[in-house]
Design an enzyme around this catalytic site. Structure first.
Site, short mmCIF file in Angstrom:
data_model
loop_
_atom_site.label_atom_id
_atom_site.label_comp_id
_atom_site.label_asym_id
_atom_site.label_seq_id
_atom_site.Cartn_x
_atom_site.Cartn_y
_atom_site.Cartn_z
N SER A 235 -18.42 37.50 15.51
CA SER A 235 -17.24 37.99 16.22
C SER A 235 -17.36 37.71 17.73
O SER A 235 -17.51 36.55 18.11
CB SER A 235 -17.05 39.48 15.93
OG SER A 235 -15.79 39.93 16.34
N ASP A 322 -9.93 37.97 6.90
CA ASP A 322 -10.40 38.61 8.13
C ASP A 322 -9.20 39.15 8.92
O ASP A 322 -8.35 38.37 9.36
CB ASP A 322 -11.16 37.60 8.98
CG ASP A 322 -11.90 38.23 10.16
OD1 ASP A 322 -11.41 39.24 10.70
OD2 ASP A 322 -12.95 37.71 10.56
N HIS A 361 -13.82 41.20 7.83
CA HIS A 361 -14.39 40.77 9.12
C HIS A 361 -15.91 40.86 9.18
O HIS A 361 -16.53 40.12 9.94
CB HIS A 361 -13.77 41.60 10.25
CG HIS A 361 -14.23 41.19 11.62
ND1 HIS A 361 -14.03 39.93 12.12
CD2 HIS A 361 -14.89 41.88 12.60
CE1 HIS A 361 -14.54 39.85 13.35
NE2 HIS A 361 -15.07 41.02 13.64
#
Length: 387
Positions: A235, A322, A361
Site C-alpha cells: 500500500s 481491492d 486490500h
C-alpha cells in the site's frame, strides 16, 4: 265573567310555558349549531397538533440538512487552508490499531521467534524494529538477545525488509500473519515503524520515511553478508519502497528484488480513487482543494516515475477486489514498468488475485499460491543476482 277570564289567563300562561318548554324550529337550529360548535373546535385543535408536530420535525430536519451542507462546503476550504490536515489523512499515523499492545513484546502477538530493536536513523529520531527469524531457527531463537538475532542475519537464509502501509503499527494483525507466512518459507523478516508511527519517535514525512527505510536496509546489509535481501512494500509502503530502491539503484547497491503488494501509480491518482474521496470527487475544483495540498506538503510517492530508474526484478501482487487501492492502478504501474528500459535485463511480473478469493486490500497472505509464486519468482531473482 271574572272567573272565566281568570281561567283563560291561566290556560294561556300554561300554554306559553308549554311552548317555551318545547323548542320550535328556530330554537332547534340554534341548539344544533351550539351542539356542532364544540366538536368542530375540538377537531380543529386536534388537527393543529399533528400539523404542528410535522412542521417542527421538518424544521429540525431542515436545520440538520443545512448544517451538513455547510460542513460539506467548509471542509474543502479548511483542507486548502491547512495542508497539514491532508498530510495527516495520507499517513494516518495517529490511528494505532490494534490498541493496547506492547510493541516491545512481539511474543504477545504469537511471534515467539522475534526480537524488538530500536535504531536511530538520525538525531532525535528513533524507530522500533522487529526481526523475525526463519521458522527453522525458532527453537534456537527462544530466550535469545539482540546480538544473537543480529548474528543470525548472517545465516544462509534470505532476508525480506517489509515496509508497511499507513495507519496501524508493525504489530497490525494482517502484517503479523504475513511475517508468519514468510518465516515459514525460510525468510528473515525485518520490519519497522516509520518515525511518527507506533512507538517510533519523530514527525512523519515522505523524505523521513524513505530515510528510515534506507537506514534499516544498510543496517541489514552490514550483517547479512552475501545473503539475498528483498524489499517488500504494501500500500503506502510501496511508495516508500520505490523511493528506497530508486536511491539504492542510483548508488549502485540495488536489492535482489522488489515486491509491491497493492501498489498505486502516485499519491494524487490514489487519493482521487480512494473511497474517502467519493463524496467530493465531482466537487468543483477537487484537485485544487484536495490534491494540491498533498503536493504542497511534499508528498508525492511517485511509483510511476521511480520504476523508470529501478534496475532489479519486480513482482507486483494485487487483488481485483481491492477497495482501497484500485486494481487498475496496480496494472497501470506494471505496464509502465514492463516497458521501461531500466527493466530490460530483469524480470517484471504481475500476479492478479481474482475477486472471488476475497483478498481485498490486505489479505493476499492467505493465498495458498503465495509460497509457489515467491519460490518461482525469487528463485529466478537469485539466479539473476549470481549471474
Amino acid at each position: 265573567m271574572r272567573k272565566r277570564n281568570e281561567s283563560v289567563t291561566v290556560e294561556h300562561e300554561r300554554a306559553a310555558a308549554a311552548a317555551a318548554a318545547v323548542p320550535g324550529p328556530l330554537d332547534k337550529g340554534c341548539s344544533l349549531r351550539r351542539s356542532l360548535r364544540l366538536p368542530s373546535s375540538a377537531a380543529a385543535e386536534g388537527m393543529k397538533r399533528p400539523l404542528g408536530r410535522r412542521y417542527g420535525l421538518w424544521f429540525r430536519l431542515r436545520k440538520v440538512i443545512l448544517w451538513l451542507l455547510g460542513v460539506y462546503i467548509a471542509i474543502p476550504f479548511l483542507v486548502k487552508l491547512c495542508p497539514a490536515i491532508q498530510a495527516k489523512l495520507v499517513f494516518l499515523n495517529f490511528v494505532r490499531v490494534p490498541y493496547f499492545i506492547d510493541l516491545k513484546r512481539p511474543q504477545d502477538q504469537g511471534l515467539n521467534h522475534t526480537c524488538n530493536y530500536y535504531l536511530q536513523p538520525e538525531e532525535d529520531v528513533t524507530i522500533g524494529v522487529w526481526h523475525t527469524v526463519p521458522a527453522a531457527l525458532w527453537k534456537n531463537a527462544r530466550g535469545k538477545d539482540q546480538p544473537w538475532f543480529e548474528e543470525a542475519l548472517g545465516s544462509t537464509h534470505p532476508v525480506i525488509l517489509y515496509l508497511h502501509g499507513n495507519a496501524g503499527t508493525r504489530g497490525g494483525d494482517h502484517r503479523v500473519e504475513l511475517y508468519k507466512v514468510l518465516s515459514s518459507l525460510g525468510y528473515h523478516v525485518v520490519t519497522f515503524d516509520y518515525r511518527g508511527w507506533g512507538d517510533s519517535i519523530g514527525s512523519p514525512s515522505e523524505m523521513g520515511m524513505t530515510y528510515d527505510a534506507l537506514h534499516v536496509f544498510d543496517w541489514i546489509k552490514a550483517r547479512s553478508g552475501d545473503n539475498p535481501v528483498y524489499i517488500w512494500g504494501h500500500s503506502l509502503g510501496t511508495g516508500v519502497a520505490t523511493n528506497l530502491v530508486r536511491r539504492l539503484c542510483e548508488r549502485e547497491t540495488p536489492p535482489d528484488a522488489l515486491i509491491l503488494e497493492s501498489p498505486f501509480t502516485n499519491i494524487r491518482e490514489e487519493a482521487r480513487s480512494h473511497p474517502f474521496s467519493v463524496i467530493y470527487r465531482y466537487f468543483p475544483g477537487f484537485d485544487w482543494f484536495f490534491l494540491d495540498p498533498i503536493t504542497t506538503s511534499g508528498i508525492k510517492f511517485a511509483n510511476d516515475e521511480n520504476v523508470k530508474y529501478i534496475s532489479c526484478s519486480l513482482l507486483i501482487l494485487h487483488a481485483e477486489d481491492d477497495p482501497v487501492v484500485p486494481f487498475h492502478l496496480g496494472k497501470k504501474l506494471y505496464n509502465i514498468a514492463a516497458t521501461s528500459r531500466s527493466f530490460r535485463d530483469y524480470k517484471v511480473q504481475f500476479v492478479p488475485f481474482h475477486t472471488d478469493l476475497g483478498y481485498r486490500h490486505k489479505y493476499i497472505y492467505r493465498s495458498p499460491e503465495l509460497p509457489r509464486i515467491l519460490r518461482e519468482f525469487l528463485g529466478k531473482s537469485e539466479h539473476e543476482h549470481h549471474h
